[in-house]
Design a protein around this motif. Sequence first.
Motif, mmCIF file in Angstrom:
data_model
loop_
_atom_site.group_PDB
_atom_site.id
_atom_site.type_symbol
_atom_site.label_atom_id
_atom_site.label_comp_id
_atom_site.label_asym_id
_atom_site.label_seq_id
_atom_site.Cartn_x
_atom_site.Cartn_y
_atom_site.Cartn_z
ATOM 1 N N LYS A 119 0.846 -1.195 0.000
ATOM 2 C CA LYS A 119 0.000 0.000 0.000
ATOM 3 C C LYS A 119 0.877 1.239 0.000
ATOM 4 O O LYS A 119 1.766 1.394 0.832
ATOM 5 C CB LYS A 119 -0.936 -0.003 1.210
ATOM 6 C CG LYS A 119 -2.079 0.989 1.087
ATOM 7 C CD LYS A 119 -3.169 0.699 2.099
ATOM 8 C CE LYS A 119 -4.370 1.606 1.857
ATOM 9 N NZ LYS A 119 -5.470 1.308 2.790
ATOM 10 N N THR A 168 -3.132 0.631 -3.341
ATOM 11 C CA THR A 168 -2.388 -0.627 -3.300
ATOM 12 C C THR A 168 -1.841 -0.916 -4.684
ATOM 13 O O THR A 168 -2.563 -0.846 -5.675
ATOM 14 C CB THR A 168 -3.303 -1.772 -2.849
ATOM 15 O OG1 THR A 168 -3.870 -1.436 -1.581
ATOM 16 C CG2 THR A 168 -2.528 -3.061 -2.705
ATOM 17 N N ASN A 210 -3.640 -2.878 -9.119
ATOM 18 C CA ASN A 210 -3.681 -4.050 -8.258
ATOM 19 C C ASN A 210 -4.912 -4.881 -8.594
ATOM 20 O O ASN A 210 -5.866 -4.380 -9.195
ATOM 21 C CB ASN A 210 -3.719 -3.622 -6.785
ATOM 22 C CG ASN A 210 -3.636 -4.811 -5.852
ATOM 23 O OD1 ASN A 210 -2.859 -5.733 -6.093
ATOM 24 N ND2 ASN A 210 -4.433 -4.812 -4.814
#
Length: 241
Positions: free
Chosen positions: A116, A121, A178
């Motif tokens: 993160k 993230t 992500n």
Amino acid sequence: MNTKQLAALGALCFSLSLGTQAIAQSKPKVDSHNAKNSLDWAGPYSNGVSELNLFDDNSYYIKNGNTYNSGTFKWSPSGNSIILSGINEQYVIQEGNIKNKATGMVYMKGNAGAIKINNMTIDQALLGGKWVLIELNGKAIEDRGPEGKNPYIAFNENGTFTGHGGCNGFGGEMKAANNFKIAFGDAIQTMMACIGGDIMQVEQNLHNALKAADNYTVNNGVLSLNKARMAPLARFKFVKD
């Protein structure tokens, strides 16, 4: 119809009514609350070795070492487990985790291979080097060698991206990177003009691909930027720093 016949007909109707009620009462009640409609099941799951990603459109992506599989899954009639097509594995969906029904292996929700940064993230698989463009809109991009500048992008640990289009450098902030979802923020670039070949057209098409991409895959050192389920917009090979 005489009185006896009317009485017999009434008794028959009453008997049929009781039978119908008995059948209705004997039907098992189906619980309307199940994993499918009550849990936030979409997302990545990891057991520290392999990772399984479930998507809202009933598709999946699973990574186990260097083995990758993707496809669709079907829900069981109870709505509490799924079966992955292609590899025919069944998983029980639970609060915060899923369990392989055959092996008992539990996958916890969350991407073990992500970090993160700045409230977002970012997938660690994208970090650690640069991604050199090898294909754009289905057309192979030739290596320009030491005399030219190969287009590339790089993802940085501060949540930004940098790159070169072949003529101009560019950079900006990531919005998502992500769980196979990706979104590039607006890029700032230099304003040089380059003459010769299709350098400027490739650069413009690369920027268009970055703006349009909404998902990605990484497989055997190749990054594919995609839009929905269409053919890849652009493909890159990994070059370590």
